[in-house]
Design an enzyme around this catalytic site. Structure first.
Site, short mmCIF file in Angstrom:
data_model
loop_
_atom_site.label_atom_id
_atom_site.label_comp_id
_atom_site.label_asym_id
_atom_site.label_seq_id
_atom_site.Cartn_x
_atom_site.Cartn_y
_atom_site.Cartn_z
N CYS A 1 37.60 -51.72 -51.98
CA CYS A 1 36.30 -51.04 -51.97
C CYS A 1 35.94 -50.53 -50.58
O CYS A 1 35.94 -51.30 -49.62
CB CYS A 1 35.23 -52.01 -52.46
SG CYS A 1 33.54 -51.41 -52.26
N TYR B 1 32.13 -39.32 -54.13
CA TYR B 1 31.70 -39.80 -55.44
C TYR B 1 30.90 -38.73 -56.18
O TYR B 1 30.97 -38.63 -57.41
CB TYR B 1 30.85 -41.07 -55.28
CG TYR B 1 31.66 -42.29 -54.95
CD1 TYR B 1 32.10 -43.16 -55.94
CD2 TYR B 1 31.99 -42.58 -53.62
CE1 TYR B 1 32.85 -44.29 -55.63
CE2 TYR B 1 32.75 -43.69 -53.30
CZ TYR B 1 33.17 -44.55 -54.31
OH TYR B 1 33.93 -45.65 -53.99
#
Length: 321
Positions: free
Chosen positions: A60, A191
Site C-alpha cells: 500500500c 486513483y
C-alpha cells in the site's frame, strides 16, 4: 489503504474518503496539529516506546510512507511493525505472511479485529497504516497524513542521532503547498484515473495527473529534492506513488501517456530516493503488483498479475548526487 473507490454524485469521479480515527499520540501537551480531522472527538495518547504497533502493508502506498518515515527516524526499536499480506478481502487486511496467518505481537488474524476492539461494528474501510495499542489490541489512529507528521514531531526524543529534518521550519509553508498538490494531483490522481466511472471523469483525471507530473519534472530539474538539497516528508509522499507508477498505474490505472522511466528528471529522482537507505528496501514489487491486480477485480477480473516491468533499472546510476 483498503482501495475501495467512492464516487461523487455527478460525473462518477473518484473521491477519497478522508474521515479517519484521528486520535493523536503526543509528547507532553502539545497543540493538536494539523487541522485535518475526522468528526469524532480526538483523544490524546502518550508517547511510550514499546506500547504501539504500526500495521502497514508493503503493498500500500499510504502505508509505505509510514514504513519509510519509521526507518529514516530510527524508530524501529520504539514502534514495532506488523506487515499484512498484499491481498485482502472486502472486509479486512489479513496477516497471511505470518506463521499461522496471525500477527505475532497482536495475536490477530485480521486487522478488522483491532478496529472492532476500538469501535464495535466499525462501519468504514479497514485501512492501513494503522497504529494499534498492543495491550488493548485496539486501533489508536489510521489517519495516515497525521500519523507520519506525529512520528516526526512527537517522537523526537527517540529519533536516531542524525535523523533527517523531514519538516524544515524555513520551508514549511511552501512544503505544505507542494504536498497538497502532490496529494490531490498525483497520489490521489492515479486513483482518479483508475477508478473513474465515466469517460469524462477519466479524461479530466488524466489531464490533471499529467499536468502535475510535468510540473514535477520541471521543478526537480534544478534541485535534488522537492524542497532543495535535503529529503523531506514531501519526497516520501511522492516517492511511494512513483515507485508504483510503471508497475501498476501506467497500465492497471490507465495512466499511460508515458512511463516514469521515460521522464528523465523524475526517473532519476525516483532512483535517487530508491537507492537511499530507508527507501528501496521497503519496496516489494511482487507484493505491489499482486495487491492491485488481484484485489481490484472490477478493473482486472481475471486476477492475472503481469510479469514485468524489468526492475533492474531502479539500481542504475541516477547522476543526482
Amino acid at each position: 489503504m483498503n482501495n475501495t473507490p467512492t464516487y461523487t454524485q455527478t460525473g462518477k469521479s473518484f473521491e477519497r474518503d478522508m474521515d479517519y480515527i484521528s486520535d493523536r499520540i503526543l509528547a507532553g501537551h502539545g497543540p493538536a496539529d494539523p487541522d485535518d480531522r475526522g468528526p469524532q472527538d480526538v483523544q490524546v495518547w502518550p508517547v511510550e516506546p514499546g506500547r504501539y504497533r504500526l500495521i502497514a502493508a508493503r503493498a500500500c502506498p499510504w502505508a509505505n510512507r509510514a514504513i519509510i518515515v519509521r526507518n529514516l527516524l530510527g524508530l524501529e526499536q520504539v514502534i514495532s511493525w506488523g506487515a499484512p499480506g498484499p491481498t485482502h478481502d472486502k472486509d479486512s487486511w489479513t496477516f497471511d505472511l505470518d506463521p499461522g496467518g496471525v500477527d505475532p505481537v497482536l495475536g490477530l488474524a485480521r486487522l478488522q479485529e483491532a478496529y472492532f476492539n476500538r469501535v464495535p461494528d466499525y462501519p468504514k474501510g479497514i485501512t492501513v497504516p494503522a497504529i494499534v495499542d498492543i495491550e488493548t489490541k485496539s486501533v489508536v489512529t489510521n489517519d495516515f497524513p497525521t500519523l507520519t507528521h506525529d512520528l516526526f514531531f512527537e517522537w523526537r526524543e527517540h529519533h536516531r542521532d542524525g535523523a533527517p529534518d523531514l519538516w524544515p521550519a524555513a520551508e514549511r509553508e511552501e512544503m505544505e503547498a507542494v504536498m497538497k498538490r502532490v496529494f490531490t494531483e498525483v497520489n490521489n490522481g492515479v486513483y482518479r484515473c483508475g477508478f473513474a466511472g465515466s469517460q469524462q471523469a477519466y479524461d479530466d483525471g488524466y489531464a490533471r495527473l499529467w499536468s502535475a507530473m510535468d510540473w514535477l519534472e520541471e521543478r526537480l530539474a534544478d534541485r535534488r529534492y522537492l524542497m532543495g538539497e535535503t529529503i523531506t516528508e514531501a519526497d516520501i509522499r511522492l516517492f511511494t506513488t512513483l515507485a508504483r507508477f510503471d508497475a501498476v498505474y501506467h497500465g492497471h490505472f490507465k495512466c499511460n501517456r508515458n512511463k516514469l522511466a521515460e521522464m528523465p528528471v523524475l526517473w532519476a529522482y525516483a532512483r535517487d530516493l530508491f537507492q537511499t537507505p530507508g527507501f528501496g528496501e521497503t519496496i516489494d514489487f511482487e507484493q505491489i503488483k499482486k495487491h492491485y491486480y488481484v484485489v481490484h477485480t472490477d478493473i482486472n477480473p481475471t486476477g492475472i498479475v503481469p510479469i514485468g516491468p524489468d526492475e533492474s533499472g531502479w539500481l542504475t546510476p541516477h547522476g543526482r548526487g
